[in-house]
Every structure is written in structure tokens, then in C-alpha cells.
Motif scaffolding. Structure first.
Motif, PDB file in Angstrom:
ATOM      1  N   GLN A   1       0.850  -1.188   0.000  1.00 48.18           N
ATOM      2  CA  GLN A   1       0.000   0.000   0.000  1.00 48.18           C
ATOM      3  C   GLN A   1       0.888   1.241   0.000  1.00 48.18           C
ATOM      4  O   GLN A   1       1.624   1.485   0.945  1.00 48.18           O
ATOM      5  N   PRO A   2       0.829   2.055  -1.052  1.00 44.07           N
ATOM      6  CA  PRO A   2       1.620   3.286  -1.081  1.00 44.07           C
ATOM      7  C   PRO A   2       1.080   4.328  -0.107  1.00 44.07           C
ATOM      8  O   PRO A   2      -0.064   4.239   0.346  1.00 44.07           O
TER       9      PRO A   2
ATOM     10  N   ALA B   1       3.544   0.182  -5.438  1.00 39.51           N
ATOM     11  CA  ALA B   1       3.939  -0.807  -4.440  1.00 39.51           C
ATOM     12  C   ALA B   1       5.441  -0.763  -4.168  1.00 39.51           C
ATOM     13  O   ALA B   1       5.891  -1.109  -3.075  1.00 39.51           O
TER      14      ALA B   1
ATOM     15  N   GLY C   1       5.913   1.386  -1.329  1.00 42.65           N
ATOM     16  CA  GLY C   1       5.060   1.077  -0.189  1.00 42.65           C
ATOM     17  C   GLY C   1       5.866   0.733   1.051  1.00 42.65           C
ATOM     18  O   GLY C   1       7.094   0.629   1.019  1.00 42.65           O
TER      19      GLY C   1
ATOM     20  N   GLY D   1      -1.317  -3.833   2.190  1.00 45.25           N
ATOM     21  CA  GLY D   1      -2.291  -3.706   1.127  1.00 45.25           C
ATOM     22  C   GLY D   1      -3.571  -4.476   1.401  1.00 45.25           C
ATOM     23  O   GLY D   1      -3.703  -5.150   2.429  1.00 45.25           O
TER      24      GLY D   1
END
Length: 538
Positions: free
Chosen positions: A74-75, A173, A176, A199
Motif C-alpha cells: 500500500q503506497p 507498491a 510502499g 495492502g
């Protein structure tokens, strides 16, 4: 201190307007199973993908896709599919200092990794320093100086210079927050196939070059404003099958054996578009496909030979055969990338128009002549015969190589097509142990040319120009979008004038899904596929 969050958003707004291509067919709104119309909702989503990474930890990988690492990590931020501006994903807020060398990031209270470990400012620091240490793209983070942990929620990220080139990484990603404590505990090799991040999905089972099973992350939370469901997904399981054969991938979708096909087969696009049971989403991919020539090869070290080849190439003929999945590209930076210049695209198109007679004249000028009348030119008794490396599993580039073979034969050059697997081609061309082949990448920011056309990381053409390296190093720090575009325009002109490579086409890709897949959101490129609102109602 004055803050520049607006500037970061502006960069992406300007640079991504061309990339924000709406779906061919409108997505259906997502509804939670309890809101459905009485039909049963299946909780397993079955995906077929023509490409999938063999390393799920994006910090160790050469590639990542929307079906694998793009769902696992998850960015901090994402790109708004509507406006192209920066919007929050994991982060709750962010601010750049006035000089652009400090980024203050706020993380949400109580954020957790999928395994329950705390995702705090220290975890962010550890993840980004690990990327800088082990990633094959570590040059993306060269500007990162340090990360100060202000408190559990707040990290002050320090840069040696304004990090314009990093922004494209931070919305993927690759940038992330990966759980480095788990990586240290189990080792990078094990973490590569069973990574932990934050994520929407987490790894249950993975067989490289085959299948991937992902399950819902119960700790997932996002701040994305355009999704209705900001918590754990409605679907519980995602089964991803690697299906390289185009006929099989299309057939599995059409029969309903899979629910969704990523990179839907080019040969089936028209048929899928006319199928009332299938939704089709279209987008231009940021990136580049072109011809690389080994500039240290005695044939290609002569600029006139490279110019002759550039004049022999007919992109329109290639695109006509490849169909709806490509559009001609003459310059190095496509319309879906940062720093695109329509003027430079026009310059490139006019610089090397298709002209077989002019190409033959250039070859003759360098001493190449068909003395024996067999259609192939020779120099000092040696015929112009070279190998052209082509990926064995890429139908599109196989077709293109055959067309190029015919086009170059018209000017007396015989290219012998050699099919090999992707890893072999990457290693062989990076080492300079080849004649010709395709160069290809998918990335939004032109800073990638620092590795593609300079240095010793990849540099297929084996191009050595210290002046260009200096210009690339300057361009990657320019936050002002107009000035940055000007810098890369100058660089493109150099590459075009010297025929460092020959750009061919811009890729147009498709995601196809059965109509029973409701609530799917597809972003401006294939790394942005949001499953937050997806339900399956058959």
C-alpha cells in the motif's frame, strides 16, 4: 514554514492528464453483499494474467503488477483517476518544505501490517532505507538522505535534493511500506515469495511462474477518497492464474472459468468488446518500446548506419498489424509519462520519416553495397547479418520483429530473429553481448532513462555520454513541471539525433471482466486496479 503539498499535486495533474483514459465501458457501482438484490455474492475472485512477477516483494523485484505486489503493498499516496492529482492512500497527510528537501508524513493512528505488527513511522523509515539498500532500482531513492522519526505517527523524510524523480515510485507498491522486521527474521529469499505489507490482500500460497492465492487482509484500511469501502475487502480470496497463451486466456474469460483478465489478449479485443457479458477497460500504459542496437558492435557504431535503420522503419505498418493495442511513438517519452512534449513527438516524427531510398544511400555512404546481388549488403566481404533477440512469450513483439525483418531487408540488412526467455534477454543485452533487440519498460517518470540509457545498471545500447548523464542528474531534481519538461525535451533531442535507440510504439492495454464483477475501478495504468468495492453477483 511555507509548505508545497500543492506543488506535488500540480506535477501529477499536468503530467497525467493524457494518461487518465476512461474505461471503454463504465464500471458498475460496488455494493456490499448485504446490499445486493437478493442474488448470492461469491467471495472468491478468479483472475487470469498474462504476466506475473516471480518476486512478490517489490523491494527485491524487477517488475510488479496489479495482480500481485500491487495488491500486497500500500503506497502512501495514489493518483486520482479523475484529476491526476495526488491523493492519500495509507498516509493521512503530507507536506513538502519550501525548498523541497523535507517531506513530513502523517500515518493513521493504529495502522497495522497484515500480520498485526504496528505500521508506524519507524516501520516507514526501515522500509525506505531497505529499498535504498537492496532494490535493483535503488537509484530511485538516491535522493533519500534519512528519515527522522518524530513520533509514532510522524516521519520527517530528508532528501539531498528535491526528489522529483521519486514521486512516481511513491505512488506504487515499490514505494510502499513493507514489513522489514519480518524480512530480517525469515531472510530476503523467503520474504521474496511471502512478503508482508499493508495492502488489501496478503499471500496465502504462491508458486512462481504459475499460481498465486491472496486472501483478505483484515487489518487493511485506506484513505482513498474515490472508493466507498475503505476497510477490508468484500471479497475474501483472489486466485491468480498465470495464463500466457492468448487463446487460452480469452477462452477462460469467455467461458466464465475466470472472472477477470488482466492485459486482455490483443487478438481477442474486438471480440470481447462485442460480448455483452464482458466489461472492457482501456488505458495507455506509461513507458516505451523501441529497438536497441549494441553501439559497441562494429556495424552500429557508425551513426549513419543507425540513421539508415531509423529511416527504414515503418511504425504505421507495425501498428496496423499489432492492432488496437498500440499507437505509433516517435520520441522517447510517451503521452502517459511525466514531461511529455507534443512538440518533441512532432520533431521526432519529422526527423526520420520512412524513406527507403535515403536509407540505402546512407548505407552506401558508409561502404555497404550488395556486390553479389543477393539482396544483402556487404562490407569488406562481410554480409550485414545480425541477430535480433525477441521474447519467446511475447506475441506482440514476435509479430513486430517479423515486420522489422521485412522492412530492414528492403535496405539490405538481414536480421535473424532469435527467441529467448525474458531473463536471458535482459542479462544478455545488459552485458552488451548481443546485436539488436527490443528495449521496453513501463514507468511513468522519465528518470528511468538514467538506468535505461545511461550508467551500467541496464543500458542495452551501451551508450556512454558523460554530458547526458550530467543532464539526467539535473533533470531528476526539477520539481517545476514546465522546467522539467524542457530538460527532458533537450535530452530526447540528443538521443534522437544520435539514434541511441529507435522508439516504436506506445502500448494500449485492456482489462476485461465478466459483468458479474461489480464495483471494479481501473486507474490510469495497469498498476492501479482497485478491488475495494468489488462484489461478485452471478
Amino acid at each position: 514554514m511555507k509548505r508545497l503539498q500543492w506543488l506535488v499535486s500540480l506535477i501529477f495533474v499536468i503530467s497525467l492528464l493524457a494518461a487518465c483514459v476512461p474505461p471503454v465501458l463504465t464500471t458498475q457501482s460496488g455494493k456490499a453483499p448485504s446490499e445486493s438484490t437478493g442474488e448470492s455474492a461469491r467471495t472468491t475472485l478468479r483472475i487470469g494474467a498474462s504476466n506475473m512477477t516471480d518476486v512478490l516483494d517489490a523491494q527485491q523485484a524487477f517488475a510488479g503488477f496489479s495482480v500481485d505486489s500491487g495488491q500486497i503493498a500500500q503506497p502512501l499516496f495514489r493518483i486520482d483517476p479523475e484529476t491526476g492529482g495526488l491523493i492519500p492512500d495509507l498516509a493521512t497527510s503530507w507536506e513538502f518544505s519550501e525548498d523541497g528537501t523535507s517531506l513530513m508524513v502523517k500515518l493513521p493512528d493504529g495502522a497495522l501490517f497484515s500480520n498485526g505488527d504496528p505500521l508506524d513511522a519507524q516501520a516507514l523509515k526501515d522500509a525506505w532505507l531497505r529499498y535504498k539498500t537492496i532494490s535493483p532500482y535503488s537509484f530511485d531513492f538516491e535522493m533519500l538522505k534519512d528519515v527522522n522519526v518524530v513520533d509514532n505517527r510522524t516521519a520527517d523524510v530528508l532528501f539531498n535534493e528535491p526528489p522529483a524523480a521519486m514521486l512516481a515510485v511513491l505512488v506504487t507498491a515499490f514505494g510502499g511500506v513493507w514489513n522489514t522486521s519480518v524480512a530480517e527474521k525469515i531472510g530476503n529469499e523467503a520474504f521474496a515469495i511471502a512478503p508482508v505489507a499493508s495492502g488489501p490482500l496478503m499471500v496465502q500460497d504462491f508458486t512462481a511462474n504459475s499460481d498465486l492465492t491472496l486472501v483478505r487482509n483484515p487489518n487493511y484500511h485506506t484513505n482513498l477518497p474515490f472508493v466507498k469501502n475503505q476497510g477490508p475487502l468484500h471479497i475474501e480470496t483472489v486466485e491468480v492464474r498465470l495464463i500466457r497463451e492468448e487463446v487460452t486466456l480469452a477462452g477462460e474469460l469467455e467461458t466464465g472459468a475466470i472472472d477477470l483478465a488482466v492485459n486482455a489478449p490483443p487478438s481477442a479485443i474486438k471480440r470481447l468488446a462485442n460480448n455483452p457479458d464482458i466489461q472492457l477497460y482501456e488505458y495507455f500504459e506509461p513507458g516505451y518500446v523501441g529497438i536497441a542496437m549494441n553501439l559497441k558492435h562494429p556495424y552500429f557504431s557508425d551513426l549513419r548506419v543507425r540513421r539508415a535503420i531509423a529511416k527504414a522503419v515503418d511504425r504505421e505498418a507495425i501498428v496496423k498489424v499489432l492492432g488496437d493495442t498500440t499507437a505509433p511513438q516517435h520520441a522517447f517519452i510517451s503521452s502517459a509519462m511525466v514531461a511529455y512534449s507534443a512538440e518533441m513527438e512532432s520533431y521526432a516524427r519529422d526527423l526520420y520519416p520512412r524513406d527507403v531510398e535515403a536509407a540505402r544511400a546512407l548505407l552506401a555512404e558508409t561502404g555497404w553495397a550488395d556486390s553479389d546481388g543477393d539482396g544483402i549488403v556487404e562490407l569488406k566481404g562481410e554480409p550485414f547479418v545480425v541477430e535480433f533477440l525477441t521474447p519467446a512469450t511475447d506475441t506482440q513483439r514476435q509479430q513486430a520483429s517479423q515486420i522489422l525483418q521485412t522492412q530492414l531487408r528492403e535496405i539490405g540488412i538481414d536480421i535473424q530473429i532469435v527467441q529467448q526467455e525474458d531473463g536471458y534477454i535482459r542479462d544478455t543485452m545488459s552485458a552488451g553481448d548481443y546485436d539488436m533487440g527490443f528495449d521496453s519498460f513501463g514507468w511513468r517518470d522519465p528518470d528511468i532513462f538514467s538506468g535505461v540509457l545511461a550508467g551500467d545498471w541496464r543500458n542495452y545500447p551501451q551508450y556512454d555520454n558523460p554530458g547526458v548523464v550530467e543532464k539526467l542528474n539535473t533533470a531528476r531534481t526539477i520539481l517545476n513541471p514546465t522546467e522539467r519538461t524542457a530538460a527532458y525535451t533537450e535530452l530526447q533531442q540528443i538521443w534522437l539525433d544520435e539514434v541511441v535507440e529507435i522508439p516504436l510504439w506506445q502500448r494500449r492495454s485492456f482489462i476485461a471482466a465478466r459483468t458479474w464483477v461489480q464495483g471494479l475501478i481501473v486507474g490510469p495504468n495497469n498498476r492501479d486496479m482497485y478491488l475495494n468495492d468489488v462484489i461478485i453477483v452471478e
